[in-house]
Design a protein around this motif. Sequence first.
Motif, PDB file in Angstrom:
ATOM      1  N   ASN A 147      62.898  41.103  37.338  1.00 40.15           N
ATOM      2  CA  ASN A 147      62.973  42.947  38.071  1.00 40.15           C
ATOM      3  C   ASN A 147      61.593  43.465  36.287  1.00 40.15           C
ATOM      4  N   GLN A 148      61.091  43.075  35.893  1.00 37.16           N
ATOM      5  CA  GLN A 148      60.008  42.698  35.107  1.00 37.16           C
ATOM      6  C   GLN A 148      58.589  42.651  35.999  1.00 37.16           C
ATOM      7  N   LEU A 149      57.080  43.087  36.119  1.00 39.74           N
ATOM      8  CA  LEU A 149      55.804  42.665  36.500  1.00 39.74           C
ATOM      9  C   LEU A 149      54.897  43.202  35.427  1.00 39.74           C
ATOM     10  N   ILE A 150      54.172  42.767  35.219  1.00 39.85           N
ATOM     11  CA  ILE A 150      52.621  43.236  34.402  1.00 39.85           C
ATOM     12  C   ILE A 150      51.476  43.998  35.688  1.00 39.85           C
ATOM     13  N   VAL A 151      51.294  45.206  35.607  1.00 39.94           N
ATOM     14  CA  VAL A 151      50.524  45.594  36.966  1.00 39.94           C
ATOM     15  C   VAL A 151      49.508  45.995  36.452  1.00 39.94           C
ATOM     16  N   CYS A 152      47.947  45.824  36.551  1.00 40.46           N
ATOM     17  CA  CYS A 152      47.165  46.080  36.494  1.00 40.46           C
ATOM     18  C   CYS A 152      45.927  46.420  37.174  1.00 40.46           C
ATOM     19  N   SER A 153      45.149  46.857  37.158  1.00 36.49           N
ATOM     20  CA  SER A 153      43.395  46.446  37.992  1.00 36.49           C
ATOM     21  C   SER A 153      42.426  47.353  37.374  1.00 36.49           C
ATOM     22  N   ASP A 154      41.316  47.712  38.149  1.00 33.51           N
ATOM     23  CA  ASP A 154      40.446  47.845  37.626  1.00 33.51           C
ATOM     24  C   ASP A 154      39.824  47.515  36.078  1.00 33.51           C
ATOM     25  N   PHE A 155      39.511  46.077  36.117  1.00 32.88           N
ATOM     26  CA  PHE A 155      38.992  45.688  34.801  1.00 32.88           C
ATOM     27  C   PHE A 155      37.070  45.513  34.290  1.00 32.88           C
ATOM     28  N   VAL A 190      40.325  42.457  27.590  1.00 34.41           N
ATOM     29  CA  VAL A 190      42.148  43.357  28.885  1.00 34.41           C
ATOM     30  C   VAL A 190      42.560  41.801  29.097  1.00 34.41           C
ATOM     31  N   LEU A 191      41.747  41.357  30.214  1.00 35.38           N
ATOM     32  CA  LEU A 191      42.476  40.297  31.723  1.00 35.38           C
ATOM     33  C   LEU A 191      42.969  39.154  30.269  1.00 35.38           C
ATOM     34  N   ARG A 192      42.682  38.848  29.297  1.00 41.40           N
ATOM     35  CA  ARG A 192      43.602  38.388  28.480  1.00 41.40           C
ATOM     36  C   ARG A 192      44.944  38.940  28.208  1.00 41.40           C
ATOM     37  N   GLN A 193      44.900  40.152  27.069  1.00 41.29           N
ATOM     38  CA  GLN A 193      46.288  40.411  27.331  1.00 41.29           C
ATOM     39  C   GLN A 193      47.267  40.845  27.789  1.00 41.29           C
ATOM     40  N   THR A 194      47.006  41.480  28.919  1.00 50.35           N
ATOM     41  CA  THR A 194      47.847  41.190  29.990  1.00 50.35           C
ATOM     42  C   THR A 194      48.412  39.931  30.747  1.00 50.35           C
ATOM     43  N   PHE A 195      47.776  38.828  30.420  1.00 48.73           N
ATOM     44  CA  PHE A 195      48.204  37.220  30.640  1.00 48.73           C
ATOM     45  C   PHE A 195      49.049  37.008  29.598  1.00 48.73           C
ATOM     46  N   ASP A 219      39.542  45.714  42.125  1.00 47.48           N
ATOM     47  CA  ASP A 219      38.780  45.190  41.010  1.00 47.48           C
ATOM     48  C   ASP A 219      38.386  44.588  39.255  1.00 47.48           C
ATOM     49  N   MET A 220      38.458  43.279  39.562  1.00 43.28           N
ATOM     50  CA  MET A 220      38.317  42.410  38.963  1.00 43.28           C
ATOM     51  C   MET A 220      37.206  42.579  38.128  1.00 43.28           C
ATOM     52  N   LYS A 221      36.077  42.917  39.518  1.00 40.83           N
ATOM     53  CA  LYS A 221      33.932  42.621  38.686  1.00 40.83           C
ATOM     54  C   LYS A 221      32.907  43.755  39.497  1.00 40.83           C
ATOM     55  N   VAL A 222      32.556  43.846  39.206  1.00 42.93           N
ATOM     56  CA  VAL A 222      30.828  44.913  39.220  1.00 42.93           C
ATOM     57  C   VAL A 222      29.869  43.744  39.650  1.00 42.93           C
ATOM     58  N   PRO A 223      28.866  43.849  40.291  1.00 42.32           N
ATOM     59  CA  PRO A 223      28.865  44.112  41.702  1.00 42.32           C
ATOM     60  C   PRO A 223      29.700  43.848  42.570  1.00 42.32           C
ATOM     61  N   LEU A 272      45.081  41.360  44.549  1.00 46.90           N
ATOM     62  CA  LEU A 272      44.561  42.586  46.088  1.00 46.90           C
ATOM     63  C   LEU A 272      43.248  42.663  45.675  1.00 46.90           C
ATOM     64  N   PRO A 273      42.433  42.626  46.286  1.00 44.75           N
ATOM     65  CA  PRO A 273      41.173  43.302  46.163  1.00 44.75           C
ATOM     66  C   PRO A 273      40.513  44.593  46.103  1.00 44.75           C
ATOM     67  N   GLY A 274      39.974  45.179  45.356  1.00 43.94           N
ATOM     68  CA  GLY A 274      39.366  46.542  45.397  1.00 43.94           C
ATOM     69  C   GLY A 274      38.341  47.091  46.060  1.00 43.94           C
ATOM     70  N   ASN A 275      37.560  48.043  46.231  1.00 42.96           N
ATOM     71  CA  ASN A 275      36.828  48.154  46.973  1.00 42.96           C
ATOM     72  C   ASN A 275      35.267  47.502  45.600  1.00 42.96           C
ATOM     73  N   HIS A 276      35.153  47.051  44.611  1.00 44.69           N
ATOM     74  CA  HIS A 276      34.211  46.685  43.818  1.00 44.69           C
ATOM     75  C   HIS A 276      34.282  45.348  44.602  1.00 44.69           C
ATOM     76  N   ASP A 277      36.012  44.720  44.898  1.00 43.69           N
ATOM     77  CA  ASP A 277      35.867  42.879  45.016  1.00 43.69           C
ATOM     78  C   ASP A 277      35.619  42.691  46.605  1.00 43.69           C
ATOM     79  N   GLY A 278      35.415  43.057  47.284  1.00 42.75           N
ATOM     80  CA  GLY A 278      34.401  43.204  48.945  1.00 42.75           C
ATOM     81  C   GLY A 278      36.394  43.041  49.142  1.00 42.75           C
ATOM     82  N   ASP A 279      36.048  42.954  50.729  1.00 43.86           N
ATOM     83  CA  ASP A 279      37.037  43.060  51.319  1.00 43.86           C
ATOM     84  C   ASP A 279      37.413  40.969  52.485  1.00 43.86           C
ATOM     85  N   ALA A 280      37.989  41.079  53.149  1.00 48.43           N
ATOM     86  CA  ALA A 280      37.925  39.445  54.473  1.00 48.43           C
ATOM     87  C   ALA A 280      37.024  39.739  54.413  1.00 48.43           C
ATOM     88  N   SER A 281      36.191  40.516  55.930  1.00 51.79           N
ATOM     89  CA  SER A 281      35.531  40.469  55.831  1.00 51.79           C
ATOM     90  C   SER A 281      34.453  40.306  55.425  1.00 51.79           C
TER      91      SER A 281
END
Length: 156
Positions: A4-12, A35-40, A55-59, A86-95
């Motif tokens: 019943n709990q999740l740690i949910v994060c994005s845009d690192f 911040v990645l370590r702290q959420t883990f 959005d784990m990364k840039v570029p 899940l990939p975000g717009n900065h992670d690219g996609d399956a294509s």
Amino acid sequence: MSSNQLIVCSDFHIHPRRLCSRDGGKDRLHDGLSVLRQTFEMARARQCPWVFLGDMKVPKLSWPQEALTGALVLFEEFDDVPKLMLPGNHDGDASHLGGSGLAPFRKHALVIEQPAVVEWEGPTVAVAPWMAQRNLAPLFGEAQKRNVRTLLSHGF
């Protein structure tokens, strides 16, 4: 694991870019990995799954080597924490050749690159990774049919 709990994060946006940095980008890389370590750590302490919504990364089309290596070390260290990504717009996609920029994490996490209803170690959820164009009606129909009421997404 707590269901019943999740740690949910994005845009690192983990990277060593020099823009707005005090020391050539090292501080920005350190902040992202910290911040990645702290959420883990939060997920491990609460014995609950960890969800990353993009959005784990840039570029977009590449990984700065020190960012990827640092993130992979943390993913391995916290291998006992169930992870969904899940990939975000900065992670690219399956294509992209080889999939999204999250492909390197598949050994340590469930990486979902297409809209789907997902059963995993956490709660069953509907997921909608970022994509430039998509029709989510089939996803919503499947979620409704299976009585899934949680949608996780990276979108605008």
